[in-house]
Design a protein around this motif. Sequence first.
Motif, mmCIF file in Angstrom:
data_model
loop_
_atom_site.group_PDB
_atom_site.id
_atom_site.type_symbol
_atom_site.label_atom_id
_atom_site.label_comp_id
_atom_site.label_asym_id
_atom_site.label_seq_id
_atom_site.Cartn_x
_atom_site.Cartn_y
_atom_site.Cartn_z
ATOM 1 N N LEU A 87 0.824 -1.205 0.000
ATOM 2 C CA LEU A 87 0.000 0.000 0.000
ATOM 3 C C LEU A 87 0.857 1.253 0.000
ATOM 4 C CD1 LEU A 87 -2.637 -1.342 2.510
ATOM 5 C CD2 LEU A 87 -2.890 -1.167 0.036
ATOM 6 N N GLY A 88 1.859 1.260 -0.844
ATOM 7 C CA GLY A 88 2.824 2.352 -0.891
ATOM 8 C C GLY A 88 2.459 3.488 -1.814
ATOM 9 N N GLY A 89 1.189 3.676 -2.087
ATOM 10 C CA GLY A 89 0.801 4.786 -2.917
ATOM 11 C C GLY A 89 0.553 4.419 -4.366
ATOM 12 N N ILE A 90 0.878 3.183 -4.723
ATOM 13 C CA ILE A 90 0.551 2.754 -6.080
ATOM 14 C C ILE A 90 -0.811 2.086 -6.030
ATOM 15 C CG2 ILE A 90 2.944 2.507 -6.798
ATOM 16 C CD1 ILE A 90 2.691 -0.491 -6.378
ATOM 17 N N ASP A 91 -1.498 2.051 -7.129
ATOM 18 C CA ASP A 91 -2.842 1.477 -7.158
ATOM 19 C C ASP A 91 -2.743 -0.040 -7.165
ATOM 20 O OD1 ASP A 91 -5.498 0.953 -7.336
ATOM 21 O OD2 ASP A 91 -5.716 1.656 -9.401
ATOM 22 N N GLU A 92 -2.829 -0.623 -5.982
ATOM 23 C CA GLU A 92 -2.749 -2.071 -5.854
ATOM 24 C C GLU A 92 -4.128 -2.711 -5.844
ATOM 25 O OE1 GLU A 92 0.585 -3.643 -3.221
ATOM 26 O OE2 GLU A 92 0.266 -1.635 -2.399
ATOM 27 N N LEU A 97 12.018 -6.095 10.725
ATOM 28 C CA LEU A 97 12.773 -4.870 10.466
ATOM 29 C C LEU A 97 11.887 -3.926 9.690
ATOM 30 C CD1 LEU A 97 14.940 -7.220 10.722
ATOM 31 C CD2 LEU A 97 16.402 -5.741 9.390
ATOM 32 N N VAL A 98 11.809 -2.686 10.135
ATOM 33 C CA VAL A 98 10.910 -1.737 9.494
ATOM 34 C C VAL A 98 11.655 -0.473 9.114
ATOM 35 C CG1 VAL A 98 8.849 -0.318 9.775
ATOM 36 C CG2 VAL A 98 8.900 -2.633 10.725
ATOM 37 N N VAL A 99 11.587 -0.142 7.826
ATOM 38 C CA VAL A 99 12.088 1.134 7.326
ATOM 39 C C VAL A 99 10.863 2.005 7.100
ATOM 40 C CG1 VAL A 99 13.207 2.326 5.414
ATOM 41 C CG2 VAL A 99 14.099 0.132 6.192
ATOM 42 N N ARG A 100 10.811 3.113 7.772
ATOM 43 C CA ARG A 100 9.697 4.051 7.598
ATOM 44 C C ARG A 100 10.251 5.295 6.922
ATOM 45 N NH1 ARG A 100 4.525 4.894 10.226
ATOM 46 N NH2 ARG A 100 4.922 3.133 11.583
ATOM 47 N N TYR A 101 9.827 5.517 5.705
ATOM 48 C CA TYR A 101 10.331 6.646 4.932
ATOM 49 C C TYR A 101 9.959 7.968 5.571
ATOM 50 C CZ TYR A 101 11.444 3.360 1.288
ATOM 51 O OH TYR A 101 11.977 2.310 0.587
ATOM 52 N N GLY A 102 10.884 8.906 5.507
ATOM 53 C CA GLY A 102 10.630 10.257 5.972
ATOM 54 C C GLY A 102 10.721 10.443 7.470
ATOM 55 N N ARG A 103 11.140 9.437 8.193
ATOM 56 C CA ARG A 103 11.226 9.615 9.643
ATOM 57 C C ARG A 103 12.407 10.511 9.982
ATOM 58 N NH1 ARG A 103 13.904 3.946 11.691
ATOM 59 N NH2 ARG A 103 15.318 3.899 9.951
ATOM 60 N N THR A 104 12.285 11.153 11.096
ATOM 61 C CA THR A 104 13.355 12.023 11.581
ATOM 62 C C THR A 104 14.205 11.256 12.580
ATOM 63 O OG1 THR A 104 12.060 12.828 13.456
ATOM 64 C CG2 THR A 104 11.835 14.033 11.355
ATOM 65 N N ARG A 105 15.271 11.872 12.966
ATOM 66 C CA ARG A 105 16.153 11.282 13.975
ATOM 67 C C ARG A 105 15.366 10.953 15.243
ATOM 68 N NH1 ARG A 105 21.560 14.032 15.603
ATOM 69 N NH2 ARG A 105 22.249 12.649 17.228
ATOM 70 N N GLU A 106 14.477 11.849 15.619
ATOM 71 C CA GLU A 106 13.701 11.668 16.849
ATOM 72 C C GLU A 106 12.703 10.512 16.729
ATOM 73 O OE1 GLU A 106 15.663 15.306 16.575
ATOM 74 O OE2 GLU A 106 14.036 14.700 15.243
ATOM 75 N N GLN A 107 12.385 10.114 15.522
ATOM 76 C CA GLN A 107 11.399 9.057 15.297
ATOM 77 C C GLN A 107 12.014 7.679 15.049
ATOM 78 O OE1 GLN A 107 9.690 11.095 11.947
ATOM 79 N NE2 GLN A 107 7.832 11.602 13.084
ATOM 80 N N ILE A 108 13.324 7.568 15.070
ATOM 81 C CA ILE A 108 13.981 6.307 14.723
ATOM 82 C C ILE A 108 13.424 5.130 15.521
ATOM 83 C CG2 ILE A 108 16.166 5.025 14.844
ATOM 84 C CD1 ILE A 108 17.581 7.626 14.019
ATOM 85 N N HIS A 115 7.949 0.464 5.093
ATOM 86 C CA HIS A 115 6.642 0.863 5.602
ATOM 87 C C HIS A 115 6.326 2.305 5.232
ATOM 88 C CE1 HIS A 115 3.207 0.754 8.173
ATOM 89 N NE2 HIS A 115 3.689 1.644 8.996
ATOM 90 N N VAL A 116 5.116 2.520 4.740
ATOM 91 C CA VAL A 116 4.725 3.873 4.357
ATOM 92 C C VAL A 116 3.498 4.364 5.120
ATOM 93 C CG1 VAL A 116 5.805 3.843 2.084
ATOM 94 C CG2 VAL A 116 3.469 2.992 2.366
ATOM 95 N N GLY A 117 3.121 3.671 6.179
ATOM 96 C CA GLY A 117 2.113 4.241 7.046
ATOM 97 C C GLY A 117 0.875 3.438 7.342
ATOM 98 N N LEU A 137 0.801 -3.430 9.405
ATOM 99 C CA LEU A 137 2.030 -3.793 10.102
ATOM 100 C C LEU A 137 1.718 -4.557 11.394
ATOM 101 C CD1 LEU A 137 5.077 -3.568 9.898
ATOM 102 C CD2 LEU A 137 4.939 -1.372 11.066
ATOM 103 N N ARG A 138 0.719 -4.136 12.142
ATOM 104 C CA ARG A 138 0.318 -4.859 13.357
ATOM 105 C C ARG A 138 -0.109 -6.292 13.025
ATOM 106 N NH1 ARG A 138 -1.506 0.102 14.629
ATOM 107 N NH2 ARG A 138 -0.526 1.029 16.443
#
Length: 126
Positions: free
Chosen positions: A3-8, A56-67, A37-39, A44-45
């Motif tokens: 569900l990464g923004g493409i029409d699936e 292992l989860v890579v969340r795009y656009g996260r900040t240092r504080e959100q790691i 992961h895009v949100g 994810l749960r």
Amino acid sequence: MPLGGIDEGDTEAVRAQYRHLVGELAPLNLAYLHVHHVGDDELLRSFREVWPTALLVVRYGRTREQIADDIEAGLADVAPLGRFALANPDIVERLRTGAPLNEIDPATLYGGGEAGYTDYPTLAQA
């Protein structure tokens, strides 16, 4: 990247497909599942329910504080540092001390040369 923004297609059908896929992979006893992961936290749960080993989860656009947010929320076991680590050869020290992070130069990614992989300054060089 579910569900990464493409029409699936229909969101619920896609969620069901990914949950099924993850459930089928789980018996293979793989070391981990790596999710870009895009949100969709609900999806994810649901992975956590059927995936018994490390997630292992890579969340795009996260900040240092959100790691660590996904780990603290119980959604992941590991939060890969990817881009943070590429631009900061001393990422552990920077995170430990609260030092500023180098910004990554996207123009140097996947370029085939050494620029961007060997020339980011360490704290000692800054």
